[in-house]
Write a protein that holds these residues in place. Sequence first.
Motif, mmCIF file in Angstrom:
data_model
loop_
_atom_site.group_PDB
_atom_site.id
_atom_site.type_symbol
_atom_site.label_atom_id
_atom_site.label_comp_id
_atom_site.label_asym_id
_atom_site.label_seq_id
_atom_site.Cartn_x
_atom_site.Cartn_y
_atom_site.Cartn_z
ATOM 1 N N LYS A 1 6.019 -2.152 -3.320
ATOM 2 C CA LYS A 1 5.651 -0.739 -3.245
ATOM 3 C C LYS A 1 4.242 -0.576 -3.809
ATOM 4 O O LYS A 1 3.834 -1.301 -4.711
ATOM 5 N N GLN B 1 7.377 -2.157 -7.394
ATOM 6 C CA GLN B 1 6.129 -2.762 -6.946
ATOM 7 C C GLN B 1 6.251 -4.280 -6.883
ATOM 8 O O GLN B 1 5.758 -4.916 -5.953
ATOM 9 N N PRO C 1 0.968 0.766 -5.896
ATOM 10 C CA PRO C 1 0.785 1.334 -7.236
ATOM 11 C C PRO C 1 0.358 2.800 -7.200
ATOM 12 O O PRO C 1 0.515 3.516 -8.173
#
Length: 97
Positions: free
Chosen positions: A29, A24, A31
Amino acid sequence: WDADANGIVTVHVKNQGFYNWLAQKLFHKPPVSHISLDAYGSFVWQNMDGIRNIYEISKLVSAHFGRDAEPVTDRLVTFVRILYQNKLIGYVKRNER
């Protein structure tokens, strides 16, 4: 999870743990992952209640989708294995209910 007006299920999976946190931060990316199931998967998902077994669900799938679901047992077992391997479901033994 939730279902839309057409009964299509979307499973919402929180991405937790160190490697997810790292992904992340470094690769942006999300959550939470949103996994949309197809009509067959959505029907199965909504009928998994911890009481019905694979055989009972396969009969419901056959009754709902007819020949389009064949080979229903093989497809259903594969789908349930994938859900289990991805930690989206767990198994319940009949004598534990």
